[in-house]
Scaffold this active site. Sequence first.
Site, short mmCIF file in Angstrom:
data_model
loop_
_atom_site.label_atom_id
_atom_site.label_comp_id
_atom_site.label_asym_id
_atom_site.label_seq_id
_atom_site.Cartn_x
_atom_site.Cartn_y
_atom_site.Cartn_z
N TYR A 2 -10.35 5.31 15.10
CA TYR A 2 -9.36 5.67 14.08
C TYR A 2 -9.15 7.20 14.07
O TYR A 2 -8.02 7.68 14.05
CB TYR A 2 -9.87 5.17 12.73
N LYS A 8 -16.20 0.61 13.85
CA LYS A 8 -17.46 0.26 14.55
C LYS A 8 -18.06 1.58 15.04
O LYS A 8 -17.32 2.48 15.44
CB LYS A 8 -17.17 -0.56 15.82
N LEU A 26 -19.45 4.00 17.71
CA LEU A 26 -19.02 4.06 19.11
C LEU A 26 -20.01 3.30 20.00
O LEU A 26 -19.61 2.68 21.00
CB LEU A 26 -18.88 5.52 19.55
N LYS A 43 -5.79 9.39 14.65
CA LYS A 43 -5.23 10.24 13.60
C LYS A 43 -5.23 11.72 14.00
O LYS A 43 -4.36 12.49 13.60
CB LYS A 43 -5.99 10.03 12.28
N ASN A 74 -21.31 0.58 19.46
CA ASN A 74 -21.02 -0.87 19.44
C ASN A 74 -19.54 -1.17 19.68
O ASN A 74 -19.09 -2.29 19.47
CB ASN A 74 -21.41 -1.45 18.07
N THR A 77 -6.32 2.44 -2.81
CA THR A 77 -5.56 1.31 -2.25
C THR A 77 -6.49 0.11 -2.14
O THR A 77 -7.68 0.21 -2.42
CB THR A 77 -5.05 1.63 -0.82
N GLY A 110 0.80 -1.22 0.00
CA GLY A 110 0.00 0.00 0.00
C GLY A 110 0.83 1.27 0.00
O GLY A 110 1.86 1.38 -0.69
N ASP A 112 7.90 -3.94 8.87
CA ASP A 112 6.51 -4.41 8.93
C ASP A 112 6.44 -5.61 9.85
O ASP A 112 7.48 -6.13 10.29
CB ASP A 112 5.97 -4.75 7.52
N1 LIG Z 1 -5.77 4.17 2.09
C1 LIG Z 1 -6.26 5.36 2.37
O1 LIG Z 1 -7.13 5.88 1.65
C2 LIG Z 1 -5.75 6.12 3.59
C3 LIG Z 1 -6.32 7.36 3.86
C4 LIG Z 1 -5.87 8.08 4.96
C5 LIG Z 1 -4.84 7.57 5.75
N2 LIG Z 1 -4.31 6.36 5.48
C6 LIG Z 1 -3.23 5.87 6.36
O2 LIG Z 1 -2.11 5.53 5.56
C7 LIG Z 1 -1.36 4.48 6.19
C8 LIG Z 1 -1.17 3.33 5.23
O3 LIG Z 1 -2.44 2.92 4.77
P1 LIG Z 1 -2.65 1.76 3.69
O4 LIG Z 1 -3.95 2.02 3.03
O5 LIG Z 1 -1.42 1.61 2.86
O6 LIG Z 1 -2.85 0.50 4.69
P2 LIG Z 1 -2.48 -1.06 4.51
O7 LIG Z 1 -3.35 -1.78 5.46
O8 LIG Z 1 -2.52 -1.45 3.07
O9 LIG Z 1 -0.95 -1.13 4.99
C9 LIG Z 1 -0.59 -0.91 6.34
C10 LIG Z 1 0.69 -1.66 6.63
O10 LIG Z 1 1.01 -1.44 8.02
C11 LIG Z 1 1.41 -2.70 8.56
N3 LIG Z 1 1.17 -2.75 10.00
C12 LIG Z 1 -0.02 -2.81 10.63
N4 LIG Z 1 0.17 -2.93 11.94
C13 LIG Z 1 1.50 -2.94 12.17
C14 LIG Z 1 2.31 -3.06 13.32
N5 LIG Z 1 1.78 -3.19 14.54
N6 LIG Z 1 3.65 -3.03 13.17
C15 LIG Z 1 4.22 -2.91 11.95
N7 LIG Z 1 3.50 -2.80 10.82
C16 LIG Z 1 2.15 -2.82 10.92
C17 LIG Z 1 0.55 -3.71 7.83
O11 LIG Z 1 1.08 -5.02 7.94
C18 LIG Z 1 0.55 -3.16 6.42
O12 LIG Z 1 1.61 -3.67 5.65
C19 LIG Z 1 -2.14 4.11 7.45
O13 LIG Z 1 -1.60 4.80 8.55
C20 LIG Z 1 -3.55 4.60 7.14
O14 LIG Z 1 -4.27 4.88 8.30
C21 LIG Z 1 -4.76 5.60 4.41
#
Ligand SMILES: NC(=O)c1ccc[n+]([C@@H]2O[C@H](COP(=O)([O-])OP(=O)(O)OC[C@H]3O[C@@H](n4cnc5c(N)ncnc54)[C@H](O)[C@@H]3O)[C@@H](O)[C@H]2O)c1
Length: 473
Positions: free
Chosen positions: A379, A321, A323, A383, A325, A414, A244, A264
């Site tokens: 979440y 979820k 809040l 954030k 629940n 994504t 991602g 990761d």
């Molecule tokens: N996708 C979106 O539209 C979007 C929008 C706003 C913010 N974000 C933020 O961007 C970031 C990446 O999002 P994404 O869509 O690529 O998510 P994703 O789920 O595809 O990837 C997240 C990665 O973080 C790793 N991870 C999770 N918990 C972990 C831990 N405890 N230790 C180490 N690694 C860990 C996962 O294994 C995964 O590879 C996140 O912080 C997400 O909240 C995403």
Amino acid sequence: MTPQSTTSHNKSSNNSASSNRAAGGREKADKYTEFVSAGIGRDLAKRLGLPQPAILRRYSPHAPLVEGPIVVLGHGAGADAVAKVLLDWHQDVRRHATPKEKLGAIVVVLDDLANPGGLSEPMLAIGAALRDLNKNARVVSISREVSVADAPEVAAARNAVDGIVRSLAKELRAGATANGIVLQNGIPAGSPSAMAALRFFLSGRSAFVDGQFLTAASEGSRQAPHWDKPLEGNVAVVTGAARGIGAAIARTLARDGATVVAVDIPAAGDHLAAVANEIHGTSLQLDITDPEAGSRILEHAMSRFGRLDIVVHNAGITRDKLLANMDAARWDSVVAVNLEAQLRMNKALLANESFASNGRIISVSSTSGIAGNRGQSNYAASKAGIIGMVRSTAPLMAASGGTVNAVAPGFIETDMTAKIPFATREVARRLNSLQQGGKPRDVAETIAFFAQPQAAGVTANILRVCGQNLVGQ
Ligand SMILES: NC(=O)c1ccc[n+]([C@@H]2O[C@H](COP(=O)([O-])OP(=O)(O)OC[C@H]3O[C@@H](n4cnc5c(N)ncnc54)[C@H](O)[C@@H]3O)[C@@H](O)[C@H]2O)c1
């Protein structure tokens, strides 16, 4: 429940990450955007009044900074200094627009605004030039921060710039964007940090950043810039790098010259190793909620490379979820991974002298943390917490020359957003001024900008990468 126990990994995740590769050049837009970009689709969309998102100009090291001449508006020393910097960058610079000449960008320097009357001439000059903007053009304002110490007419004029830029961003079409640079008092318009921000906004690196502001808090580094490989010699850690957005960040930092340590959870080990190998970096299997995560990262980087310059806190999870629940496992795991782990790691990083001097920390927040989102109180708490953390960590980092910033992505294409049902997804991705979702690399390019040596005076910023999403500001 450990946070990773509900994190799933599958082949399609990794494929999708690879297809979002940050190699530069033209990337596939979503199907609707491709359809309405040419031929019968374009005619149909025009006739029916449907959204017509543009195929955005994204960064490539070999592409021009902007496509066409840059008009610099403004009369004072600040405008002269900015025009000089652009000339030094070998840009085609004008001090006023010539009707019918196609333009790549307009930069309006408003660092000496004394009252709202001072806005009229430059704004009408911008208005007259808008029809001559090329596709994917840029409008960038440079103005001063508003402070309570300002005289009311000065504060009014400075704050008016906010409304102008955000409205203009909503007016522009064809992939063009409007953004602003805010100078803290005493920072000259042509200072290195302001000019690094200007270069970011003009370039394809900021393709999905619209209607936003970056603040230059100090003059920044006078170090000679190496714009194509700005991170050469730096060592960067990216958490959540197996797929991602994190994989895109790792690739983008590596493209810009950094040696990357990809972090990761062990369950993502294969994908993590693939990303690390592809970019000639190293991988570190680590759950960031481990109390020793900060020292393990430092130990890995120091023992292999003798330094650590950049840490990107990207790893994050959702456990949505209402809040009403909500259960403790969902609440606690999200706050533990998305926020508490970063707080703990930052403590370890700040305690390390080698990192703390000139170090860069960049966190991934979310527009959900700014505007809130139904079913995401856990979440959004995590954030929004990041935003508080960044603001209060900035003075601690500044003491030794480091910076800390965050990006707040909006709708990014994504695996996570691909799972949203079609109709909801289609609405969500169009609800911004660019009428499309962003790419993981758009988030990555913004993070790479914050990591640049030239951005040394850019700290405590929360920059939205959301195409000016209608939620929040
Ligand atoms: N996708 C979106 O539209 C979007 C929008 C706003 C913010 N974000 C933020 O961007 C970031 C990446 O999002 P994404 O869509 O690529 O998510 P994703 O789920 O595809 O990837 C997240 C990665 O973080 C790793 N991870 C999770 N918990 C972990 C831990 N405890 N230790 C180490 N690694 C860990 C996962 O294994 C995964 O590879 C996140 O912080 C997400 O909240 C995403």
